[in-house]
Design an enzyme around this catalytic site. Structure first.
Site, PDB file in Angstrom:
ATOM      1  N   SER A 194       0.828  -1.210   0.000  1.00 39.11           N
ATOM      2  CA  SER A 194       0.000   0.000   0.000  1.00 39.11           C
ATOM      3  C   SER A 194       0.862   1.260   0.000  1.00 39.11           C
ATOM      4  O   SER A 194       1.589   1.514  -0.956  1.00 39.11           O
ATOM      5  CB  SER A 194      -0.957  -0.043   1.190  1.00 39.11           C
ATOM      6  OG  SER A 194      -1.945   0.950   1.099  1.00 39.11           O
ATOM      7  N   ASP A 250      -1.796   6.442  -3.269  1.00 40.57           N
ATOM      8  CA  ASP A 250      -0.634   5.693  -2.806  1.00 40.57           C
ATOM      9  C   ASP A 250      -0.314   4.599  -3.819  1.00 40.57           C
ATOM     10  O   ASP A 250      -0.885   4.559  -4.916  1.00 40.57           O
ATOM     11  CB  ASP A 250      -0.875   5.131  -1.408  1.00 40.57           C
ATOM     12  CG  ASP A 250      -2.068   4.187  -1.354  1.00 40.57           C
ATOM     13  OD1 ASP A 250      -2.878   4.186  -2.300  1.00 40.57           O
ATOM     14  OD2 ASP A 250      -2.198   3.439  -0.364  1.00 40.57           O
ATOM     15  N   ASP A 274      -0.934   1.422  -4.218  1.00 40.59           N
ATOM     16  CA  ASP A 274      -1.954   0.490  -4.724  1.00 40.59           C
ATOM     17  C   ASP A 274      -3.308   1.154  -4.908  1.00 40.59           C
ATOM     18  O   ASP A 274      -4.286   0.490  -5.232  1.00 40.59           O
ATOM     19  CB  ASP A 274      -2.084  -0.718  -3.798  1.00 40.59           C
ATOM     20  CG  ASP A 274      -2.671  -0.359  -2.436  1.00 40.59           C
ATOM     21  OD1 ASP A 274      -2.484   0.793  -1.997  1.00 40.59           O
ATOM     22  OD2 ASP A 274      -3.301  -1.229  -1.807  1.00 40.59           O
ATOM     23  N   ASP A 295      -5.545   2.327  -2.958  1.00 38.72           N
ATOM     24  CA  ASP A 295      -6.693   2.194  -2.057  1.00 38.72           C
ATOM     25  C   ASP A 295      -6.916   3.502  -1.297  1.00 38.72           C
ATOM     26  O   ASP A 295      -7.984   3.725  -0.739  1.00 38.72           O
ATOM     27  CB  ASP A 295      -6.549   1.010  -1.105  1.00 38.72           C
ATOM     28  CG  ASP A 295      -5.392   1.126  -0.129  1.00 38.72           C
ATOM     29  OD1 ASP A 295      -4.480   1.958  -0.358  1.00 38.72           O
ATOM     30  OD2 ASP A 295      -5.378   0.372   0.869  1.00 38.72           O
TER      31      ASP A 295
END
Length: 437
Positions: A92, A230, A232, A234
């Protein structure tokens, strides 16, 4: 083994191919027969995903491989491909040195405590249902997950007068945001759009300190909003048209107020600002507090009267769309809000904020300290919530004492509607923690 956001740590020390193999074996052995897998842009993810996939197949699970994609893209694909679970190899917002593993259900919700505990137990006890040569699972590539996510995003919003937008992808997997906003008619400029798991453009976590370039671009152009993800995607944070970072609690308040109507509830963690409570009160809605962690917010968002869930960290959940924190969806929702309601700077200014104090105290035994804090608070205060740490509602303010999930620290947060009261509550909380150490 699992933190509030899955397994995460330094590659080669905390997160290894051996661990990924074990997690894959455990997931398949626990009855998940059809599993979607994918990863973010980190090169270490290639090795970890191979090991994870081998573990899944070794215990009989069929693997559907998405490839490199955002976490919400992969989480949404679990239900679409009629799988039993999903696994994303990602750290992440952590730095390039790290990687991790996060597990997803078909609803888009991350594995909760019970499911995580079952996987942990199998890994720690080496309890796997290894299959013979003719019982191994298959491995297939599945195309279309990103296209499906993009379609869902376009259908989730309606933008009549598309503004100009700058999207800082952060060298991560969130390029679907720029694609969809362009499809919706926005003029889109991108920053750090090339996928690179070393994150050369800026640190992976989007915050006020790391988004200086995005802020400069917004300040010097006619763009209406800046979006940042960020690694990834999410998470989603924002910069307004003046180049000013939108405070995290303010962004949560804006999303919450826009999603809720009279009688609705919004889910957010115990450390959420009073600004969100007050913003919701304007529309007759209320806040329901959860433990810290998007999985707990998502769990509460399954309640019928909860229309939105969010964490100030940048995880935003619209339960009618998905129970996964979806940064690209949040980006589209914010652009829709700006197009409909006016400049982001004015929207942010409409949210009244209050002085808040935060600090961390290093302790030798955080569990013992927290036990003593609970005892002391119970003796001194009437309105005490021990859902996650110890939260005291003092009527005109609150304080929270909560142990860190990963470090030998106890964290103190205090907030009130005037600075003097905030300082008093902070001093009271600090005294309690000091006496408990």
């Amino acid at each position: 083994m699992f933190g509030t956001s899955g397994i995460r740590g330094a590659v080669g020390r905390d997160v290894t191919a051996e661990l990924a193999l074990s997690v894959g074996r455990a997931v398949a052995s626990d009855g998940y027969d059809r599993v979607v897998v994918g990863r973010d842009v980190r090169e270490s993810g290639v090795v970890l995903l191979d090991a994870l996939t081998a573990g899944l197949r070794e215990c009989g699970a069929d693997v559907l491989e998405i490839g490199v994609a955002s976490t919400p893209t992969i989480a949404r694909a679990v239900g679409r491909f009629e799988a039993d679970a999903g696994v994303v190899v990602t750290a992440s917002h952590n730095p390039a040195t790290d990687n991790g593993i996060k597990l997803w259900t078909p609803s888009g919700k991350a594995f909760g405590p019970d499911r995580r505990a079952a996987i942990t137990e199998r890994v720690q006890s080496d309890d796997y249902d290894l299959q013979p040569w003719d019982g191994l699972g298959s491995r297939h590539r599945r195309e279309g997950a990103i296209d499906h996510h993009a379609t869902a995003l376009r259908e989730a919003v309606s933008i009549d007068d598309p503004p100009s937008v700058v999207v800082d992808v952060g060298n991560g997997a969130g390029g679907v945001t720029a694609r969809v906003l362009h499809d919706l008619g926005c003029e889109v400029k991108t920053l750090n759009g090339q996928q690179d798991g070393s994150f050369p453009g800026r640190p992976s976590e989007p915050n006020e300190e790391t988004l200086e370039t995005l802020a400069t671009v917004l300040e010097s152009t006619d763009a209406a909003v800046g979006i940042a993800h960020d690694g990834d995607a999410d998470r989603m944070m924002a910069v307004d048209e003046t180049g000013t970072f939108v405070p995290k609690d303010v962004l949560l308040a804006l999303f919450a107020r826009n999603a809720a109507d009279d009688g609705d509830r919004v889910a957010a963690p115990v450390d959420t600002s009073l600004a969100v409570d007050d913003a919701l009160a304007e529309v007759g809605a209320s806040l329901t507090r959860t433990r810290v962690g998007d999985v707990y917010v998502a769990e509460r968002a399954t309640d019928d009267d909860v229309v939105f869930g969010g964490e100030p960290s940048g995880a935003w959940i619209w339960p009618d769309e998905t129970l996964c924190p979806d940064g690209p969806l949040a980006a589209c929702k914010l652009v829709e809000l700006v197009a409909d309601r006016g400049p982001l700077s004015e929207l942010a200014a409409s949210v009244e904020t209050y002085p808040i104090r935060r600090n961390s105290v290093e302790v030798a035994d955080k569990d013992a300290v927290m036990d003593r804090v609970r005892e002391a608070v119970a003796d001194r205060y009437d309105d005490v919530d021990t859902l996650d740490g110890v939260r005291v509602d003092a009527g005109d303010g609150w304080f929270l004492v909560r142990k860190s999930g990963t470090q030998p620290l106890v964290r103190i947060t205090a907030e009130a509607r005037d600075e003097g009261r905030t300082e008093q509550l902070y001093a009271d909380a600090t005294e309690i923690v000091t006496d408990a150490t």
